[in-house]
Design an enzyme around this catalytic site. Structure first.
Site, short mmCIF file in Angstrom:
data_model
loop_
_atom_site.label_atom_id
_atom_site.label_comp_id
_atom_site.label_asym_id
_atom_site.label_seq_id
_atom_site.Cartn_x
_atom_site.Cartn_y
_atom_site.Cartn_z
CB THR A 1 -115.24 60.48 -36.32
OG1 THR A 1 -115.31 61.03 -37.64
CG2 THR A 1 -115.89 61.45 -35.35
CE LYS B 1 -117.39 64.07 -38.78
NZ LYS B 1 -116.76 62.80 -39.12
CE LYS C 1 -117.66 56.71 -33.59
NZ LYS C 1 -116.57 57.47 -34.28
#
Length: 293
Positions: free
Chosen positions: A97, A172, A240
């Site tokens: 990711t 995502k 993050k």
């Protein structure tokens, strides 16, 4: 059976690479912490290498699942990165990711070497990886997507091509935006139930049969009420991801007030010692402010 490489054996990559091995593919692995690779070899068939370049050499498809943009650049285009040894016509699939920008950057570098590139972040958490039930969001060329599909089926229950390179990462980001809002809503609902003197589990049993139902409610409400926060994706990693989301929103003009607020709430969870708790620990933040025991 294919010869593949898998770079990064974290909580996601470890079982994903294992599924490829169990399916009969020849798996060449690299992990920065060698003991983790040694542990993997005790459970699965494959071969371990000391650099990403060595693992990627002669592989038809190279998978990666590492921490962030900089980690990804290091294992891909670094001095001993995968691109230094991958052959013309090979395919690189990135399950990290990461940002859409780094996906586009690496796709250009791949194209210059005759390597195919797909950004392919996953959803489903550690349990999804272990059970071979991940959802994979792809960005890239359809021919590359079709080529890798049989391998992806080893550990995914669903995979979709969302558009050109970077589209998987953007999808995502949408996933993380939605999760952040849903978890905060669930945390506040359970907190309100406590304040009102209701039985939290009984409340969930009723409202989960209606429009309030969600994956988070079904899988995390009981553990939230029990104060258990060791069931998956850590707060540090969520922050993050949300940082990537908020940075992308600055580029495309999207308005994300709830996401920004939930990110701040997660920083407060970190401050009370919950950096490695799972994302449902937003409830712990509320209970830290006021306990109803």
């Amino acid at each position: 059976m294919a010869t593949v490489a898998f770079i990064g054996l974290g909580v996601m990559g470890y079982p994903m690479a294992g599924h490829l091995s169990n399916a009969g593919h020849m798996v060449r692995i690299y992990n920065r912490t060698v003991s983790r690779a040694d542990q993997w070899l005790q459970e699965y068939d494959g071969e371990s290498f000391v650099t990403p370049a060595e693992a990627a050499k002669d592989a038809e498809v190279v998978f990666a699942c590492v921490g962030n943009d900089n980690d990804l650049r290091q294992v891909v285009t670094g001095e001993q990165g995968a691109f230094t040894s991958m052959g013309d016509g090979a395919l690189f699939v990135d399950h990290t990711t990461a940002s859409a920008d780094v996906a586009r950057e690496l796709a250009v570098a791949a194209g210059e070497k005759g390597i195919g590139f797909l950004d392919a972040p996953v959803s489903g958490g550690q349990a999804g990886a272990e059970n071979g039930a991940l959802t994979v969001m792809f960005g890239g060329d359809k021919a590359d997507f079709d080529k890798v599909q049989p391998l992806i089926d080893c550990y995914a229950r669903a995979s979709n091509l969302m558009g050109p390179v970077g589209s998987g990462q953007l999808c995502k980001m949408v996933n993380q935006i939605c999760i952040a809002g849903v978890v905060q809503g669930l945390a506040e609902g359970l907190h309100f139930a406590k304040a009102a003197g209701l039985d939290g589990e009984q409340v969930v049993n009723v409202i989960s049969k209606g429009a309030a139902q969600s994956w988070q409610m079904e899988n995390r409400s009981k553990t939230m009420l029990a104060g258990e926060y060791d069931h998956g994706f850590a707060v540090d990693w969520m922050r993050k991801d949300l940082a990537i989301v908020l940075q992308e929103a600055q580029h495309n003009g999207a308005l994300l007030p709830v996401t920004a607020l939930v990110d701040q709430f997660y920083s407060e969870v970190q401050a009370i010692g919950g950096a490695r708790w799972d994302t449902s620990s937003l409830f712990a933040r509320l209970m830290n402010v006021r306990s109803f025991d």
